[in-house]
Design an enzyme around this catalytic site. Structure first.
Site, PDB file in Angstrom:
ATOM      1  N   HIS A  96       1.709   8.106  -4.656  1.00 10.78           N
ATOM      2  CA  HIS A  96       0.701   9.196  -4.895  1.00 10.78           C
ATOM      3  C   HIS A  96       0.584  10.022  -3.849  1.00 10.78           C
ATOM      4  O   HIS A  96       0.596   9.771  -2.672  1.00 10.78           O
ATOM      5  CB  HIS A  96      -0.767   8.428  -5.285  1.00 10.78           C
ATOM      6  CG  HIS A  96      -1.411   7.762  -4.199  1.00 10.78           C
ATOM      7  ND1 HIS A  96      -2.151   8.305  -3.472  1.00 10.78           N
ATOM      8  CD2 HIS A  96      -1.471   6.597  -3.685  1.00 10.78           C
ATOM      9  CE1 HIS A  96      -2.684   7.615  -2.432  1.00 10.78           C
ATOM     10  NE2 HIS A  96      -2.034   6.444  -2.676  1.00 10.78           N
TER      11      HIS A  96
ATOM     12  N   ASP B 272      -1.948  12.261  -3.749  1.00  9.98           N
ATOM     13  CA  ASP B 272      -3.440  12.682  -3.432  1.00  9.98           C
ATOM     14  C   ASP B 272      -4.096  11.861  -2.223  1.00  9.98           C
ATOM     15  O   ASP B 272      -3.534  10.782  -2.027  1.00  9.98           O
ATOM     16  CB  ASP B 272      -4.336  12.511  -4.679  1.00  9.98           C
ATOM     17  CG  ASP B 272      -4.229  11.104  -5.198  1.00  9.98           C
ATOM     18  OD1 ASP B 272      -3.447  10.332  -5.414  1.00  9.98           O
ATOM     19  OD2 ASP B 272      -5.511  10.672  -5.416  1.00  9.98           O
TER      20      ASP B 272
ATOM     21  N   ASP C  50      -1.740   6.205   3.837  1.00 11.32           N
ATOM     22  CA  ASP C  50      -1.934   6.060   2.467  1.00 11.32           C
ATOM     23  C   ASP C  50      -1.980   7.410   1.724  1.00 11.32           C
ATOM     24  O   ASP C  50      -3.054   7.792   1.716  1.00 11.32           O
ATOM     25  CB  ASP C  50      -3.419   5.156   2.212  1.00 11.32           C
ATOM     26  CG  ASP C  50      -3.530   4.979   0.934  1.00 11.32           C
ATOM     27  OD1 ASP C  50      -2.634   5.093  -0.073  1.00 11.32           O
ATOM     28  OD2 ASP C  50      -4.476   4.354   0.811  1.00 11.32           O
TER      29      ASP C  50
ATOM     30  N   GLU D  60      -4.618   8.826  -7.573  1.00  9.85           N
ATOM     31  CA  GLU D  60      -4.757   7.296  -7.420  1.00  9.85           C
ATOM     32  C   GLU D  60      -5.947   7.027  -6.651  1.00  9.85           C
ATOM     33  O   GLU D  60      -6.720   6.144  -7.052  1.00  9.85           O
ATOM     34  CB  GLU D  60      -3.662   6.815  -6.699  1.00  9.85           C
ATOM     35  CG  GLU D  60      -3.328   5.395  -6.648  1.00  9.85           C
ATOM     36  CD  GLU D  60      -4.196   4.678  -5.412  1.00  9.85           C
ATOM     37  OE1 GLU D  60      -4.261   3.269  -5.523  1.00  9.85           O
ATOM     38  OE2 GLU D  60      -4.823   5.274  -4.282  1.00  9.85           O
ATOM     39  N   GLU D  61      -6.430   8.017  -6.105  1.00  6.85           N
ATOM     40  CA  GLU D  61      -8.001   7.645  -5.028  1.00  6.85           C
ATOM     41  C   GLU D  61      -8.853   7.980  -6.288  1.00  6.85           C
ATOM     42  O   GLU D  61     -10.312   7.492  -5.665  1.00  6.85           O
ATOM     43  CB  GLU D  61      -7.902   8.559  -3.925  1.00  6.85           C
ATOM     44  CG  GLU D  61      -6.699   8.145  -2.857  1.00  6.85           C
ATOM     45  CD  GLU D  61      -6.483   7.010  -2.352  1.00  6.85           C
ATOM     46  OE1 GLU D  61      -7.480   6.158  -2.727  1.00  6.85           O
ATOM     47  OE2 GLU D  61      -5.691   6.887  -1.291  1.00  6.85           O
TER      48      GLU D  61
ATOM     49  N   GLU E  51       2.227   1.803  -1.365  1.00  7.70           N
ATOM     50  CA  GLU E  51       0.763   1.368  -0.669  1.00  7.70           C
ATOM     51  C   GLU E  51       1.074   0.587   0.533  1.00  7.70           C
ATOM     52  O   GLU E  51       1.882  -0.205   0.759  1.00  7.70           O
ATOM     53  CB  GLU E  51      -0.098   0.541  -1.526  1.00  7.70           C
ATOM     54  CG  GLU E  51      -0.543   1.217  -2.865  1.00  7.70           C
ATOM     55  CD  GLU E  51      -1.413   2.562  -2.527  1.00  7.70           C
ATOM     56  OE1 GLU E  51      -2.397   2.200  -1.463  1.00  7.70           O
ATOM     57  OE2 GLU E  51      -1.381   3.544  -2.662  1.00  7.70           O
TER      58      GLU E  51
HETATM   59 ZN   LIG Z   1      -2.876   4.796  -1.884  1.00  5.41          ZN
END
Ligand SMILES: [Zn+2]
Length: 316
Positions: free
Chosen positions: A79, A81, A112, A146-147, A175
């Site tokens: 991801h 974001d 992340d 994703e967040e 991740e």
């Molecule tokens: Zn993540």
């Protein structure tokens, strides 16, 4: 961005991570970070399908990119974001400047997971530089949410991939899972997560006349005690024990002599492969109705647990 002008060199994960961090893609990613990444992959010979879903403020950019037409097909999932930076004045290094200080890259998403994306794109770019003819296919599934609620992210792209015959044989998620050193942990599954909001309505009254009231705080405390009375399990072969955590208890009663009219609590359960979200929901509902028949229980399952049992995939 024609002819790769302004694009970072794909084989350099640090330059790529910096370029991505400098696009402040606070969830949901507004788009430029994904277009940068898509352009880098197109230069590497990938076909990129941009797959935005959702409308208005929920609009989420996603893409799927693939190089090759045959199997085996390995997909890298990630991801672009990031979570909001909070008060930027409190950052020792500006969150979107991607500065390197004493050999460490600082910025929102460095860990992340723009760093992870940059690492797997650079690994693929180096492989392609060594050998143009790859056996099988490599793909990327990149979401811009994703967040957040993730309603218009990976799940939607997976539906599209299933329709288009693009489901991979293997998938690696980028991740950050290494607690101490790079490569010290590879996860082969994930726990499920469930959030519950319990509201107990009682009958307000004076503490001197409790028989004329119905104390919702007592009922709620009994519910919470019953939910914690036994461990959910002792762990499974591949997961630590499931955990129920009460995250909030709210009554908001400023008076010392009044039994309040209602009380509420929130809790989260992280559960392993011995449970399902539906079974745990039923258990929470049953406990609540035993102690407070009129309790309102709102449960959201944000994900089921899953496991890739050890075998050829995890060995590979
Ligand atoms: Zn993540």
């Amino acid at each position: 961005m024609g002819e790769g002008q302004g694009l970072p060199v794909a084989t350099n994960p640090v330059a790529l991570a910096q370029a991505l961090i400098r696009q402040p893609s606070v969830c949901p990613d507004p788009g430029p970070a994904q277009h940068l990444l898509g352009a880098v992959l197109e230069q590497l010979g990938f076909t990129v399908w941009h797959l935005p879903y959702g409308e208005g403020a929920e609009r989420t950019p996603n893409f799927f990119a693939r190089r090759g037409h045959t199997g085996p097909h390995i997909c890298f999932a990630g991801h672009t974001d990031v979570v909001p930076p909070g008060n930027e004045a409190l950052w020792a290094h500006p969150p979107f400047a991607a500065r390197i200080t004493e050999g460490v890259l600082y910025g929102r998403g460095a860990c992340d997971m723009k760093g992870g994306i940059a690492a797997f794109v650079a690994a693929v770019a180096r492989l392609i530089a060594q050998t143009e003819l790859l056996a099988g296919s490599i793909s990327f599934l990149i979401t811009g949410d994703e967040e957040g609620p993730a309603t218009y992210g990976t799940q939607k792209v997976l539906e599209w991939m299933a329709q288009e015959g693009q489901i991979p044989d293997y998938c690696v998620v980028g991740e950050p899972t290494n607690p101490a050193a790079m490569g010290d942990m590879v996860k082969i599954g994930r726990r499920g997560s469930l959030n519950a909001h319990i509201v107990v309505e009682g009958v307000q009254g004076h503490v001197a006349y409790p028989h004329r009231a119905d104390n919702p705080v007592h009922r709620l405390l009994n519910i919470l005690a019953a939910l914690q009375a036994q461990p959910l399990d002792n762990g499974s072969d591949y997961f630590e024990p499931s955990s129920l955590q009460v995250t909030s208890v709210d009554v908001g009663n400023g008076a010392t002599n009044v039994i309040p009219a209602s009380a509420q609590a929130r809790l989260n359960i992280r559960f392993n492969d011995l449970h399902t979200g539906a079974a745990l929901s039923g258990w929470v509902q049953t406990i609540c109705s035993q102690h407070a028949p009129k309790a309102k229980v709102d449960i959201k399952i944000s994900g089921e647990s899953f496991l890739t049992a050890p075998g050829p995939e995890t060995t590979a």
